[in-house]
Every structure is written in C-alpha cells, then in structure tokens.
Design a protein around this motif. Structure first.
Motif, mmCIF file in Angstrom:
data_model
loop_
_atom_site.group_PDB
_atom_site.id
_atom_site.type_symbol
_atom_site.label_atom_id
_atom_site.label_comp_id
_atom_site.label_asym_id
_atom_site.label_seq_id
_atom_site.Cartn_x
_atom_site.Cartn_y
_atom_site.Cartn_z
ATOM 1 N N CYS A 1 154.583 6.347 89.524
ATOM 2 C CA CYS A 1 154.555 5.321 89.786
ATOM 3 C C CYS A 1 153.828 4.547 90.614
ATOM 4 O O CYS A 1 154.237 5.261 91.584
ATOM 5 C CB CYS A 1 155.126 4.747 88.324
ATOM 6 S SG CYS A 1 156.893 4.013 88.826
ATOM 7 N N GLY B 1 155.591 1.056 91.677
ATOM 8 C CA GLY B 1 156.277 0.028 92.413
ATOM 9 C C GLY B 1 157.715 1.242 92.189
ATOM 10 O O GLY B 1 159.206 1.077 93.149
ATOM 11 N N ILE C 1 160.233 0.957 89.668
ATOM 12 C CA ILE C 1 161.271 0.381 89.145
ATOM 13 C C ILE C 1 161.019 -0.214 87.819
ATOM 14 O O ILE C 1 161.693 -0.483 87.075
ATOM 15 C CB ILE C 1 161.024 -1.298 89.787
ATOM 16 C CG1 ILE C 1 160.026 -1.823 90.015
ATOM 17 C CG2 ILE C 1 161.329 -1.001 91.702
ATOM 18 C CD1 ILE C 1 159.444 -3.414 90.484
ATOM 19 N N CYS C 2 159.908 0.575 86.977
ATOM 20 C CA CYS C 2 159.364 0.301 85.917
ATOM 21 C C CYS C 2 159.126 1.801 84.979
ATOM 22 O O CYS C 2 160.281 1.785 84.405
ATOM 23 C CB CYS C 2 158.150 -1.160 85.439
ATOM 24 S SG CYS C 2 158.781 -2.700 86.114
ATOM 25 N N ARG C 3 157.878 2.456 85.330
ATOM 26 C CA ARG C 3 157.884 2.875 84.681
ATOM 27 C C ARG C 3 158.024 4.566 84.688
ATOM 28 O O ARG C 3 159.118 4.889 84.131
ATOM 29 C CB ARG C 3 155.819 3.242 84.855
ATOM 30 C CG ARG C 3 155.578 2.317 83.688
ATOM 31 C CD ARG C 3 153.909 2.000 84.243
ATOM 32 N NE ARG C 3 153.700 1.864 85.451
ATOM 33 C CZ ARG C 3 152.536 2.544 85.855
ATOM 34 N NH1 ARG C 3 151.327 2.373 85.057
ATOM 35 N NH2 ARG C 3 153.147 1.834 87.436
ATOM 36 N N HIS D 1 158.956 -1.563 97.120
ATOM 37 C CA HIS D 1 160.254 -1.768 96.356
ATOM 38 C C HIS D 1 161.467 -1.057 97.000
ATOM 39 O O HIS D 1 162.509 -0.530 96.434
ATOM 40 C CB HIS D 1 159.966 -2.157 94.644
ATOM 41 C CG HIS D 1 159.139 -2.923 94.110
ATOM 42 N ND1 HIS D 1 159.940 -4.511 94.375
ATOM 43 C CD2 HIS D 1 158.116 -3.108 93.704
ATOM 44 C CE1 HIS D 1 158.922 -4.796 93.694
ATOM 45 N NE2 HIS D 1 157.618 -4.100 93.663
ATOM 46 N N PRO E 1 154.074 -2.173 82.838
ATOM 47 C CA PRO E 1 154.087 -3.679 82.166
ATOM 48 C C PRO E 1 155.103 -4.573 83.192
ATOM 49 O O PRO E 1 155.171 -5.382 82.650
ATOM 50 C CB PRO E 1 155.061 -3.045 81.115
ATOM 51 C CG PRO E 1 155.672 -1.413 82.739
ATOM 52 C CD PRO E 1 154.905 -1.224 82.915
ATOM 53 N N TYR E 2 154.516 -4.528 84.924
ATOM 54 C CA TYR E 2 155.231 -4.908 85.121
ATOM 55 C C TYR E 2 154.917 -6.036 85.182
ATOM 56 O O TYR E 2 155.644 -7.332 84.570
ATOM 57 C CB TYR E 2 155.516 -4.790 86.328
ATOM 58 C CG TYR E 2 155.520 -5.547 88.209
ATOM 59 C CD1 TYR E 2 157.145 -4.990 87.503
ATOM 60 C CD2 TYR E 2 154.968 -6.702 88.531
ATOM 61 C CE1 TYR E 2 157.430 -5.870 88.739
ATOM 62 C CE2 TYR E 2 155.108 -7.669 89.713
ATOM 63 C CZ TYR E 2 157.193 -6.831 89.609
ATOM 64 O OH TYR E 2 157.464 -7.523 91.500
ATOM 65 N N TYR E 3 153.517 -6.864 84.938
ATOM 66 C CA TYR E 3 153.033 -8.773 84.948
ATOM 67 C C TYR E 3 153.481 -8.890 83.443
ATOM 68 O O TYR E 3 152.500 -10.040 83.275
ATOM 69 C CB TYR E 3 151.770 -8.720 85.696
ATOM 70 C CG TYR E 3 152.054 -8.515 86.510
ATOM 71 C CD1 TYR E 3 152.571 -9.160 88.067
ATOM 72 C CD2 TYR E 3 151.293 -7.610 87.993
ATOM 73 C CE1 TYR E 3 152.344 -9.084 88.803
ATOM 74 C CE2 TYR E 3 151.391 -7.165 88.610
ATOM 75 C CZ TYR E 3 151.858 -7.900 90.111
ATOM 76 O OH TYR E 3 152.057 -7.873 91.231
HETATM 77 P P1 4NP Z 1 156.068 0.181 88.420
HETATM 78 O O1 4NP Z 1 155.244 -1.135 87.816
HETATM 79 O O2 4NP Z 1 154.727 0.994 89.157
HETATM 80 O O3 4NP Z 1 155.984 0.609 86.799
HETATM 81 O O4 4NP Z 1 157.097 0.241 88.686
HETATM 82 C C1 4NP Z 1 154.729 -1.823 88.971
HETATM 83 C C2 4NP Z 1 156.483 -2.521 90.424
HETATM 84 C C3 4NP Z 1 155.179 -3.329 90.906
HETATM 85 C C4 4NP Z 1 154.654 -3.630 90.754
HETATM 86 C C5 4NP Z 1 153.025 -3.057 90.084
HETATM 87 C C6 4NP Z 1 154.269 -2.173 89.743
HETATM 88 N N1 4NP Z 1 154.094 -4.478 92.133
HETATM 89 O O5 4NP Z 1 152.871 -4.374 91.865
HETATM 90 O O6 4NP Z 1 154.988 -4.942 92.504
#
Ligand code: 4NP
Length: 155
Positions: free
Chosen positions: A11, A13, A15-17, A47, A127-129
């Motif tokens: 994904c 970051g 840290i989520c998906r 991250h 889902p981050y925001y």
């Molecule tokens: P991920 O979510 O891609 O599912 O880990 C995000 C985590 C951080 C950010 C965007 C998406 N960010 O902009 O920091």
C-alpha cells in the motif's frame, strides 16, 4: 525447483492496509496449515520503522490477529525477485509498482481485490484519514482477499 509462494502486499504507508492484509493472510494460511511466506511494504517512505496505525492494530486484535510486531518498510528492487506474487491494495500503488519494477522482475504483480469474485478492479480504500469504520471495512476486504488467496494457493 519450485519455489513455495512468497506474497508481498503493498500500500502507500505500510501502516494501515498492507499490514492488515499481511496479518489476515498469515492467520488464514495458518488455520489450514498452508506454507506461505507473507510480508508487506509501502511505496512511500514516511512511516518506515513504525508499527501499524493503532486503529489497524485494534481492528486486527478484535478479530484475534496481533499485528503489533510489524514494522513499516519501503518496497525495494529485490522484492520483485524475492517474492512470487506482489499484490497492490489499490491501482495507484499498482501503477507505482510497475514503474519501480526492474528488468529482471519475476514476481507476478496484481491488484489484491482482483482475487475476490465480484471485486475485480476495485481498491481497498485508504482508511488513514477516516474513522474506525473505515478500518473495519479494510479488515473485511483483506480477509475476503486472504480467503480467496488461500483457496488459490491450496489448489
Ligand atoms: P496505508 O495508509 O497506505 O494503508 O498504510 C496510509 C498511511 C499513511 C498515509 C497515507 C495512507 N500518509 O499519508 O501518511
């Protein structure tokens, strides 16, 4: 020599998906004794070294999966040969993976939800925001994908 499946989820970051996808697939494979190597990474660097988002950790733990020990890392060139399959969680990350892919890449690249009947072309929404409901939706998406991948790799 046949290589046992090595699966990388990617994904933005990491840290989520993609850590949720990693936790879900490891759990689903473990339940049926399927030997898979599973990892996750991000196309972004922000991250690196961090544990999964607390909301991601919480939704996984509520479903019996502990992802607290995972640490974010960025995709690297060697991933395209070390892994047999690399699944992007959305099409933007798939596009970026194609751009990062070296000439000798051997991994098969794809969109994660293409593995789920009826979800072809769809993204696992970021889902981050958002709020906790978004993380539950992510969990549902990645567990559906994990079940489909277990069926695929057992066959
Ligand atoms: P991920 O979510 O891609 O599912 O880990 C995000 C985590 C951080 C950010 C965007 C998406 N960010 O902009 O920091």
């Amino acid at each position: 020599m046949t290589q046992s499946p090595a699966i990388l989820f990617v994904c933005l970051g990491n840290i989520c998906r993609s850590p949720l996808a990693e936790g879900a697939l490891r759990a689903a494979a473990g339940e049926v004794g399927l030997d898979l190597h599973v990892d996750s990474a991000g196309t972004g660097h922000w991250h690196v070294g961090n544990p999964p988002d607390e909301r991601a950790q919480a939704v996984a733990l509520r479903h019996g999966v502990d992802i607290s020990g995972l640490r974010a890392r960025q995709v690297e060139e060697a991933d395209f040969t070390r892994f047999t399959h690399i699944y992007a969680l959305d099409s933007e990350n798939l596009r970026n993976l194609r751009m990062l892919s070296p000439f000798d890449a051997s991994a098969e690249l794809g969109l994660l939800l293409d593995a789920v009947p009826g979800r072809t072309g769809q993204a696992v929404a970021d889902p981050y925001y958002g709020g906790d409901e978004g993380f539950l939706e992510t969990w549902r998406d990645v567990t559906a994908a994990a079940a489909a991948l277990v069926a695929r790799f057992r066959a």
